[in-house]
Structures are given as structure tokens and as C-alpha cells.
Design a protein around this motif. Structure first.
Motif, PDB file in Angstrom:
ATOM      1  N   VAL A  71      -2.421  10.563   2.919  1.00 52.99           N
ATOM      2  CA  VAL A  71      -1.089  10.954   2.471  1.00 52.99           C
ATOM      3  C   VAL A  71      -0.197   9.725   2.376  1.00 52.99           C
ATOM      4  O   VAL A  71      -0.150   8.910   3.304  1.00 52.99           O
ATOM      5  N   TYR A  72       0.517   9.613   1.275  1.00 58.42           N
ATOM      6  CA  TYR A  72       1.515   8.560   1.076  1.00 58.42           C
ATOM      7  C   TYR A  72       2.867   9.241   0.956  1.00 58.42           C
ATOM      8  O   TYR A  72       2.993  10.270   0.286  1.00 58.42           O
ATOM      9  N   MET A  73       3.876   8.705   1.625  1.00 54.26           N
ATOM     10  CA  MET A  73       5.176   9.363   1.639  1.00 54.26           C
ATOM     11  C   MET A  73       6.302   8.386   1.349  1.00 54.26           C
ATOM     12  O   MET A  73       6.184   7.197   1.614  1.00 54.26           O
ATOM     13  N   THR A  74       7.368   8.908   0.781  1.00 56.21           N
ATOM     14  CA  THR A  74       8.589   8.140   0.549  1.00 56.21           C
ATOM     15  C   THR A  74       9.755   8.944   1.091  1.00 56.21           C
ATOM     16  O   THR A  74       9.649  10.147   1.310  1.00 56.21           O
ATOM     17  N   GLY A  75      10.865   8.263   1.298  1.00 54.16           N
ATOM     18  CA  GLY A  75      12.036   8.960   1.793  1.00 54.16           C
ATOM     19  C   GLY A  75      13.136   8.005   2.172  1.00 54.16           C
ATOM     20  O   GLY A  75      13.225   6.893   1.646  1.00 54.16           O
ATOM     21  N   SER A  76      13.953   8.449   3.100  1.00 52.22           N
ATOM     22  CA  SER A  76      15.098   7.651   3.541  1.00 52.22           C
ATOM     23  C   SER A  76      15.130   7.566   5.059  1.00 52.22           C
ATOM     24  O   SER A  76      14.562   8.411   5.746  1.00 52.22           O
ATOM     25  N   THR A  77      15.807   6.522   5.550  1.00 48.24           N
ATOM     26  CA  THR A  77      15.921   6.344   6.999  1.00 48.24           C
ATOM     27  C   THR A  77      17.181   5.578   7.363  1.00 48.24           C
ATOM     28  O   THR A  77      17.683   4.793   6.567  1.00 48.24           O
ATOM     29  N   SER A  78      17.683   5.827   8.540  1.00 45.91           N
ATOM     30  CA  SER A  78      18.726   5.003   9.155  1.00 45.91           C
ATOM     31  C   SER A  78      18.253   4.551  10.530  1.00 45.91           C
ATOM     32  O   SER A  78      19.032   4.179  11.386  1.00 45.91           O
ATOM     33  N   THR A  79      16.939   4.589  10.719  1.00 45.06           N
ATOM     34  CA  THR A  79      16.315   4.317  12.004  1.00 45.06           C
ATOM     35  C   THR A  79      15.990   2.839  12.193  1.00 45.06           C
ATOM     36  O   THR A  79      15.393   2.227  11.318  1.00 45.06           O
ATOM     37  N   LEU A  80      16.347   2.314  13.357  1.00 42.98           N
ATOM     38  CA  LEU A  80      16.001   0.930  13.687  1.00 42.98           C
ATOM     39  C   LEU A  80      14.597   0.822  14.260  1.00 42.98           C
ATOM     40  O   LEU A  80      14.001  -0.243  14.250  1.00 42.98           O
ATOM     41  N   ASN A  81      14.050   1.936  14.771  1.00 47.43           N
ATOM     42  CA  ASN A  81      12.739   1.902  15.425  1.00 47.43           C
ATOM     43  C   ASN A  81      11.720   2.796  14.724  1.00 47.43           C
ATOM     44  O   ASN A  81      10.880   3.420  15.366  1.00 47.43           O
TER      45      ASN A  81
END
Length: 105
Positions: free
Chosen positions: A78-88
Motif C-alpha cells: 500500500v502506498y499512501m498520501t495525505g497531510s500532516t502537522s506531526t513532528l514525530n
């Protein structure tokens, strides 16, 4: 293999995960985002004949993370894309960008 894949984001601390999943516990939400929390991303693989979970995992860190699209290759990876505001956020050793670069306000 006629399985169903579902991905997205959840703020549920008790989202169903399976044994051996990449991440079995909720990572958290962006505490400064008081209007719309995304929580963690998730990927779930379901057997449509029985409705049972074959595989289900969170994917996220301490900020807001959401998976907006997935694709499978011929081997079932599985390959995924998306968004994050995570530093870890968990990343692989060969990742193009290993650290969160932030956003402009």
C-alpha cells in the motif's frame, strides 16, 4: 484478491487495529487546532465476504495526520498520501524528507 481498502483520518482513541499493525495506538491531535482536529491517519483492509478486518493500523504522530489517497502495487503493498502537522511521524530510512518542515502562517 477482492479485498476492500479504506483509508482516512480518525480522532478515535479506540479505532480497531489488528495484531502486528504498524501502529496500534492513537498518536494524538494538533492541540492548537481547536476548530477541526484530524487525529491520526488509518489504513484498513477488509474481507468483503465476511466483513472481518484483515489488517488495520493507525498512521500518525502527535499532530494532525490524514490519509487522503491510497494505491496498491502488484505485490499488495500500500502506498499512501495525505497531510500532516506531526513532528514525530514515522518515516522510513530512505525517505526523501525525513523531518517536518512546517508551514507558513
Amino acid at each position: 484478491a477482492s479485498n476492500v481498502y479504506v483509508a482516512g483520518c480518525t480522532i478515535s482513541p479506540n479505532f480497531p487495529t489488528t495484531s502486528g499493525a504498524l501502529q496500534t495506538t492513537f498518536g494524538g491531535t494538533e492541540i492548537q487546532n481547536v476548530f477541526f482536529s484530524l487525529g491520526d491517519g488509518f489504513v484498513t483492509k477488509i474481507n468483503p465476504a465476511t466483513g472481518t478486518l484483515i489488517y488495520s493500523t493507525y498512521f500518525g504522530g502527535s499532530g494532525d495526520d490524514c490519509i487522503t489517497a491510497i494505491a496498491l502495487d502488484s505485490t499488495g503493498s500500500v502506498y499512501m498520501t495525505g497531510s500532516t502537522s506531526t513532528l514525530n511521524l514515522p518515516v522510513s530510512s530512505g525517505a526523501l524528507q525525513r523531518n517536518y518542515a512546517g508551514y507558513i502562517i
